[in-house]
Design a protein around this motif. Structure first.
Motif, PDB file in Angstrom:
ATOM      1  N   LYS A   6      -1.926  36.657   7.089  1.00  0.00           N
ATOM      2  CA  LYS A   6      -2.326  36.655   5.682  1.00  0.00           C
ATOM      3  C   LYS A   6      -1.519  35.632   4.880  1.00  0.00           C
ATOM      4  N   GLY A   7      -2.227  34.784   4.151  1.00  0.00           N
ATOM      5  CA  GLY A   7      -1.587  33.809   3.283  1.00  0.00           C
ATOM      6  C   GLY A   7      -1.142  32.526   3.956  1.00  0.00           C
ATOM      7  N   GLU A   8      -1.275  32.441   5.283  1.00  0.00           N
ATOM      8  CA  GLU A   8      -0.863  31.229   6.000  1.00  0.00           C
ATOM      9  C   GLU A   8      -2.046  30.283   6.140  1.00  0.00           C
ATOM     10  N   ALA A   9      -1.842  29.013   5.811  1.00  0.00           N
ATOM     11  CA  ALA A   9      -2.923  28.033   5.834  1.00  0.00           C
ATOM     12  C   ALA A   9      -3.018  27.336   7.183  1.00  0.00           C
ATOM     13  N   PHE A  10      -4.226  27.255   7.720  1.00  0.00           N
ATOM     14  CA  PHE A  10      -4.489  26.564   8.976  1.00  0.00           C
ATOM     15  C   PHE A  10      -5.478  25.436   8.696  1.00  0.00           C
ATOM     16  N   GLN A  11      -5.099  24.189   9.020  1.00  0.00           N
ATOM     17  CA  GLN A  11      -5.997  23.076   8.730  1.00  0.00           C
ATOM     18  C   GLN A  11      -7.148  23.048   9.712  1.00  0.00           C
ATOM     19  N   PHE A  12      -8.360  22.895   9.159  1.00  0.00           N
ATOM     20  CA  PHE A  12      -9.585  22.883   9.951  1.00  0.00           C
ATOM     21  C   PHE A  12     -10.188  21.486  10.042  1.00  0.00           C
ATOM     22  N   ALA A  13     -10.083  20.711   8.975  1.00  0.00           N
ATOM     23  CA  ALA A  13     -10.708  19.383   8.963  1.00  0.00           C
ATOM     24  C   ALA A  13      -9.886  18.439   8.097  1.00  0.00           C
ATOM     25  N   SER A  14     -10.058  17.151   8.345  1.00  0.00           N
ATOM     26  CA  SER A  14      -9.396  16.122   7.553  1.00  0.00           C
ATOM     27  C   SER A  14     -10.449  15.199   6.963  1.00  0.00           C
ATOM     28  N   ALA A  15     -10.248  14.795   5.717  1.00  0.00           N
ATOM     29  CA  ALA A  15     -11.210  13.930   5.041  1.00  0.00           C
ATOM     30  C   ALA A  15     -11.000  12.475   5.431  1.00  0.00           C
ATOM     31  N   PRO A  16     -12.022  11.637   5.265  1.00  0.00           N
ATOM     32  CA  PRO A  16     -11.836  10.200   5.463  1.00  0.00           C
ATOM     33  C   PRO A  16     -10.815   9.651   4.458  1.00  0.00           C
ATOM     34  N   LYS A  17     -10.391   8.419   4.659  1.00  0.00           N
ATOM     35  CA  LYS A  17      -9.385   7.817   3.805  1.00  0.00           C
ATOM     36  C   LYS A  17      -9.860   7.741   2.351  1.00  0.00           C
TER      37      LYS A  17
ATOM     38  N   LEU B  81      -2.295   9.752  -2.391  1.00  0.00           N
ATOM     39  CA  LEU B  81      -2.351  10.113  -0.977  1.00  0.00           C
ATOM     40  C   LEU B  81      -1.356   9.302  -0.150  1.00  0.00           C
ATOM     41  N   ASN B  82      -0.679   9.992   0.766  1.00  0.00           N
ATOM     42  CA  ASN B  82       0.240   9.351   1.708  1.00  0.00           C
ATOM     43  C   ASN B  82       1.370   8.585   1.020  1.00  0.00           C
ATOM     44  N   SER B  83       1.800   9.068  -0.135  1.00  0.00           N
ATOM     45  CA  SER B  83       2.904   8.419  -0.833  1.00  0.00           C
ATOM     46  C   SER B  83       3.708   9.455  -1.607  1.00  0.00           C
ATOM     47  N   GLY B  84       4.968   9.114  -1.905  1.00  0.00           N
ATOM     48  CA  GLY B  84       5.811   9.975  -2.727  1.00  0.00           C
ATOM     49  C   GLY B  84       5.850  11.409  -2.249  1.00  0.00           C
ATOM     50  N   ALA B  85       5.699  12.333  -3.174  1.00  0.00           N
ATOM     51  CA  ALA B  85       5.754  13.767  -2.862  1.00  0.00           C
ATOM     52  C   ALA B  85       4.571  14.239  -2.042  1.00  0.00           C
ATOM     53  N   TRP B  86       3.575  13.363  -1.830  1.00  0.00           N
ATOM     54  CA  TRP B  86       2.377  13.742  -1.086  1.00  0.00           C
ATOM     55  C   TRP B  86       2.316  13.098   0.294  1.00  0.00           C
ATOM     56  N   THR B  87       3.395  12.432   0.712  1.00  0.00           N
ATOM     57  CA  THR B  87       3.399  11.710   1.985  1.00  0.00           C
ATOM     58  C   THR B  87       3.082  12.613   3.167  1.00  0.00           C
ATOM     59  N   SER B  88       3.654  13.800   3.177  1.00  0.00           N
ATOM     60  CA  SER B  88       3.542  14.667   4.357  1.00  0.00           C
ATOM     61  C   SER B  88       2.159  15.263   4.555  1.00  0.00           C
ATOM     62  N   PHE B  89       1.280  15.193   3.551  1.00  0.00           N
ATOM     63  CA  PHE B  89      -0.017  15.861   3.651  1.00  0.00           C
ATOM     64  C   PHE B  89      -1.096  14.991   4.289  1.00  0.00           C
ATOM     65  N   GLY B  90      -0.846  13.679   4.388  1.00  0.00           N
ATOM     66  CA  GLY B  90      -1.879  12.811   4.941  1.00  0.00           C
ATOM     67  C   GLY B  90      -3.091  12.783   4.026  1.00  0.00           C
ATOM     68  N   ASN B  91      -4.279  12.656   4.618  1.00  0.00           N
ATOM     69  CA  ASN B  91      -5.503  12.666   3.820  1.00  0.00           C
ATOM     70  C   ASN B  91      -5.794  14.069   3.311  1.00  0.00           C
ATOM     71  N   ASN B  92      -6.742  14.178   2.389  1.00  0.00           N
ATOM     72  CA  ASN B  92      -7.191  15.498   1.963  1.00  0.00           C
ATOM     73  C   ASN B  92      -7.819  16.221   3.148  1.00  0.00           C
ATOM     74  N   GLY B  93      -7.973  17.530   3.034  1.00  0.00           N
ATOM     75  CA  GLY B  93      -8.507  18.282   4.160  1.00  0.00           C
ATOM     76  C   GLY B  93      -9.122  19.597   3.772  1.00  0.00           C
ATOM     77  N   MET B  94      -9.453  20.392   4.783  1.00  0.00           N
ATOM     78  CA  MET B  94      -9.974  21.749   4.601  1.00  0.00           C
ATOM     79  C   MET B  94      -9.071  22.709   5.353  1.00  0.00           C
ATOM     80  N   PHE B  95      -8.792  23.845   4.721  1.00  0.00           N
ATOM     81  CA  PHE B  95      -7.874  24.824   5.281  1.00  0.00           C
ATOM     82  C   PHE B  95      -8.489  26.218   5.251  1.00  0.00           C
ATOM     83  N   MET B  96      -8.189  26.993   6.285  1.00  0.00           N
ATOM     84  CA  MET B  96      -8.595  28.393   6.349  1.00  0.00           C
ATOM     85  C   MET B  96      -7.363  29.257   6.138  1.00  0.00           C
ATOM     86  N   ILE B  97      -7.449  30.223   5.212  1.00  0.00           N
ATOM     87  CA  ILE B  97      -6.314  31.088   4.885  1.00  0.00           C
ATOM     88  C   ILE B  97      -6.742  32.549   4.996  1.00  0.00           C
TER      89      ILE B  97
END
Length: 213
Positions: free
Chosen positions: A144-155, A121-137
């Motif tokens: 159709k097919g576009e992801a919208f972030q709904f929630a972010s997980a704790p660290k 998390l938050n490093s290398g190829a995954w830097t831009s994503f931040g913490n894990n999260g929940m997405f609605m698609i």
């Protein structure tokens, strides 16, 4: 050859329990279609197409995973043939990585939670994503097919098991292993959810309630 294969099956899988415990080997023996680390399977309430979250597979260079959509022949879930498409691919272009559990709402929107390893998390190829999260698609319509972030997980946590109540006014989410990378218990990297004055990170279940109209 077929006789030998049957003998192997009978020797290795003598009970249904053997099949459940060794499902991967059983699938190979039966000629199932191999995939990149499937995490969850859900059926669309709109058209019966099957969605599978393939979280990732570093061995194949698929570091961000994808969600595959299957179209069974004659819309028969028992069919032995199908067509498929990569419905949504993880990566910077989509905003999510490592899709895990899936669920649908009654408007045929697909919801997914992500499971990037805490060590990445938050490093290398995954830097831009931040913490894990929940997405609605959305699976239909203009987005159709576009992801919208709904929630972010704790660290250093992942969100799992998304589930709506029948009236879809409440969404339940599980928070797994917050602060997983903690080295010093006196100084945890996450203090989620800080209950009863303590600072020990704990897995938990949260309920997110929407407005009632």
């Amino acid at each position: 050859e077929k006789a030998a294969g049957k003998a192997d099956l009978l020797e290795t899988f003598q009970t249904q329990g053997d099949v459940v415990v060794n499902a991967h080997d059983a699938a190979i023996l039966l000629g199932a279609t191999p995939t990149d680390r499937p995490e969850d399977v859900e059926i669309s309430p709109l058209d019966g197409t099957v969605f599978i979250a393939h979280t990732n597979n570093d061995k194949h260079g698929n570091i961000h995973g994808h969600i595959t959509r299957f179209f069974e022949k004659d819309e028969d879930h028992g069919a032995e043939s199908f067509e498929f498409e990569i419905f949504a691919a993880g990566g910077r272009q989509s905003g999510f990585s490592a899709p895990d559990n899936l669920t649908f709402d009654s408007n045929a929107n697909l919801w997914t939670v992500t499971d990037i390893s805490s060590s990445k998390l938050n490093s290398g190829a995954w830097t831009s994503f931040g913490n894990n999260g929940m997405f609605m698609i959305p699976t239909i319509g203009r987005d159709k097919g576009e992801a919208f972030q709904f929630a972010s997980a704790p660290k250093e946590a992942e969100l799992t098991g998304p589930s709506f109540t029948p009236n879809e006014k409440t969404l339940f989410l599980s928070v797994q292993h917050p602060g997983e990378e903690t080295k010093d218990k006196a100084n945890p990297t996450s203090t989620w959810p800080q209950v009863r004055g303590g600072n020990t990170p704990r897995p938990s279940v949260v309920a997110i309630t929407g407005f009632k109209f």
